[in-house]
Design a protein around this motif. Sequence first.
Motif, mmCIF file in Angstrom:
data_model
loop_
_atom_site.group_PDB
_atom_site.id
_atom_site.type_symbol
_atom_site.label_atom_id
_atom_site.label_comp_id
_atom_site.label_asym_id
_atom_site.label_seq_id
_atom_site.Cartn_x
_atom_site.Cartn_y
_atom_site.Cartn_z
ATOM 1 N N CYS A 62 0.824 -1.220 0.000
ATOM 2 C CA CYS A 62 0.000 0.000 0.000
ATOM 3 C C CYS A 62 0.855 1.266 0.000
ATOM 4 O O CYS A 62 0.531 2.231 -0.700
ATOM 5 C CB CYS A 62 -0.935 -0.008 1.202
ATOM 6 S SG CYS A 62 -2.179 -1.323 1.147
ATOM 7 N N GLN A 78 -9.047 -2.406 0.947
ATOM 8 C CA GLN A 78 -8.800 -1.674 -0.298
ATOM 9 C C GLN A 78 -7.636 -2.265 -1.080
ATOM 10 O O GLN A 78 -7.655 -2.272 -2.314
ATOM 11 C CB GLN A 78 -8.554 -0.190 0.003
ATOM 12 C CG GLN A 78 -9.796 0.554 0.472
ATOM 13 C CD GLN A 78 -10.976 0.380 -0.475
ATOM 14 O OE1 GLN A 78 -10.837 0.464 -1.698
ATOM 15 N NE2 GLN A 78 -12.151 0.149 0.094
ATOM 16 N N ASN A 92 -9.169 -5.068 -2.862
ATOM 17 C CA ASN A 92 -9.979 -4.555 -3.962
ATOM 18 C C ASN A 92 -9.116 -4.226 -5.183
ATOM 19 O O ASN A 92 -9.474 -4.555 -6.325
ATOM 20 C CB ASN A 92 -10.738 -3.309 -3.493
ATOM 21 C CG ASN A 92 -11.584 -2.695 -4.583
ATOM 22 O OD1 ASN A 92 -12.333 -3.378 -5.255
ATOM 23 N ND2 ASN A 92 -11.449 -1.392 -4.769
ATOM 24 N N ILE A 93 -7.953 -3.621 -4.937
ATOM 25 C CA ILE A 93 -7.062 -3.245 -6.039
ATOM 26 C C ILE A 93 -6.407 -4.469 -6.668
ATOM 27 O O ILE A 93 -6.388 -4.627 -7.891
ATOM 28 C CB ILE A 93 -5.978 -2.262 -5.534
ATOM 29 C CG1 ILE A 93 -6.612 -0.918 -5.146
ATOM 30 C CG2 ILE A 93 -4.895 -2.054 -6.595
ATOM 31 C CD1 ILE A 93 -5.677 -0.010 -4.366
ATOM 32 N N GLY A 144 -9.801 -3.027 -8.676
ATOM 33 C CA GLY A 144 -10.262 -1.715 -8.227
ATOM 34 C C GLY A 144 -9.321 -0.596 -8.632
ATOM 35 O O GLY A 144 -8.119 -0.799 -8.806
ATOM 36 N N THR A 170 -7.080 2.585 -8.063
ATOM 37 C CA THR A 170 -6.276 3.027 -6.926
ATOM 38 C C THR A 170 -6.746 4.375 -6.374
ATOM 39 O O THR A 170 -6.828 4.563 -5.160
ATOM 40 C CB THR A 170 -4.788 3.114 -7.308
ATOM 41 O OG1 THR A 170 -4.657 3.912 -8.491
ATOM 42 C CG2 THR A 170 -4.217 1.725 -7.579
ATOM 43 N N SER A 219 -9.843 3.968 -4.379
ATOM 44 C CA SER A 219 -9.576 3.350 -3.078
ATOM 45 C C SER A 219 -9.075 4.375 -2.070
ATOM 46 O O SER A 219 -9.427 4.329 -0.892
ATOM 47 C CB SER A 219 -8.544 2.223 -3.235
ATOM 48 O OG SER A 219 -9.118 1.103 -3.879
ATOM 49 N N LYS A 250 -12.068 6.283 -0.839
ATOM 50 C CA LYS A 250 -12.881 5.479 0.082
ATOM 51 C C LYS A 250 -12.259 5.448 1.478
ATOM 52 O O LYS A 250 -12.971 5.489 2.484
ATOM 53 C CB LYS A 250 -13.033 4.065 -0.466
ATOM 54 C CG LYS A 250 -13.950 3.974 -1.681
ATOM 55 C CD LYS A 250 -13.999 2.552 -2.219
ATOM 56 C CE LYS A 250 -14.885 2.464 -3.448
ATOM 57 N NZ LYS A 250 -14.906 1.089 -4.032
#
Length: 344
Positions: free
Chosen positions: A198, A306, A309-310, A315, A317, A320, A323
Motif C-alpha cells: 500500500c 482496499q 480490492n485493487i 479496483g 487506486t 480506493s 474510500k
Amino acid sequence: MERVTVIGAGSWGTAIAVLLARKDLQVKMWSVENPVVEEMNSKRTNESYLPGVIIPDSVSVYHSVAEALREATVIIMSVPSQAFREVVQNILPLLTGEELIVNTAKGIEEASLKRLSEVFYEEAGRDLYDKYVALSGPSHAEEVSREIPTTVSAAGTNRKSCERAQELFMSPRFRVYTNPDLVGIEIGGALKNVIAICTGISDGLGFGDNTKAALMTRGLAEISRLGVAMGANPLTFAGLAGVGDLIVTCTSMHSRNRRFGIEVGKGQTVAEALKTVRMVVEGYRTTGAAYRLGKNAGVSMPITEQAYNILYEGGNTAESVSKLMMRGKKHEMEEVVETAYPEW
C-alpha cells in the motif's frame, strides 16, 4: 558445533548462509534451481538473488535435499510461504526429530489461512513443533549479507529452542532477542508486507511522506487488531517484528513488496508488476489471506480491504484512496476510547 542446512537459496536464505559461515560454521544449502546451485558452487556468487555478495567457501550447495540434510542439527527454512507445506512434507522423512527448525518465511498459507507454525504443527506433530522457531524482524538480506547491524526476534513455544536459535545467530552485527509470542511475531511479519504494498502504491501515485506515515500508522492498527483477535500480545506489535519490520519494509527500495506496489500505483497490472519485480512478492498472496482472516474474525481492516480490492478485484487506486479518506468518522483509538473513556 551446530551443523546447519539452509533449505532455499533465495536472497534471504543466501544471506543467512553467509552470516553463519562468517561465524566459522560449515553450512549446507539446498536449492530447486540447478543453475543457482552451479553458480554458487563454482563462482561463489548468487547474482539472481543477492548480487555483489561473495559466498564463503564453507558454504556448500546441493541439488539433493537428502545430501544437504545429512547430519544436520539445525534446519533453516527459507522458502516462499506458499511452498512451505510441500517442502516440509518432503523433508520430514529425512529428519531424526532432534533438529532445531528455524523458519524465516513471512506469510499466511492462502488455502488454509493458517500461520506457518500451524502448518508445521499439522505436518510434523507436537515433538518437532517444540523445536520450531520463527525468526522475524527488520532484516533486508542485502544489508545482513554486507554486515550492516541488524536486530531480529526468535519466537517459539519452547524457550530452550528460542535460546538455541539466539545463540546460533548472534554476532557483532546481528543481534537476536527471544519472544514467546509466536502468534504476534508471525502475524506482524506477514501482514507488514500488505501495508508495504500500500505504501508502494501511494508512492506510485505520487503521494508524499504524510500519506506513507498515515498508511503505516493505521496499517499497524489493523495488524494489531487482527493479531490480538487471533491471540497475540498487543505489545509484540510495538517491537521488532511489528513496527520495526513495518518501517523497514514500507520505506526501503530493498523491499520487493514496496517495489511491487509502486508499479501498481504507476498503472501496471498485477501481472505486469509481479513480472517487473521478478522475485516472490509475499504480500500479494498474503493480502488475499489477510482479507479473509479479517472477515472471518469480524475485525475492521479498511486498508487491507482496499488493497484486496485493487489487487484481486481490479479496483481503481485513486478511488480506493477516496474510500479510505472519506470513511465514517472514528476515534483514533476506538477500542481504548470505548473502554477507558466511557464518559468522554
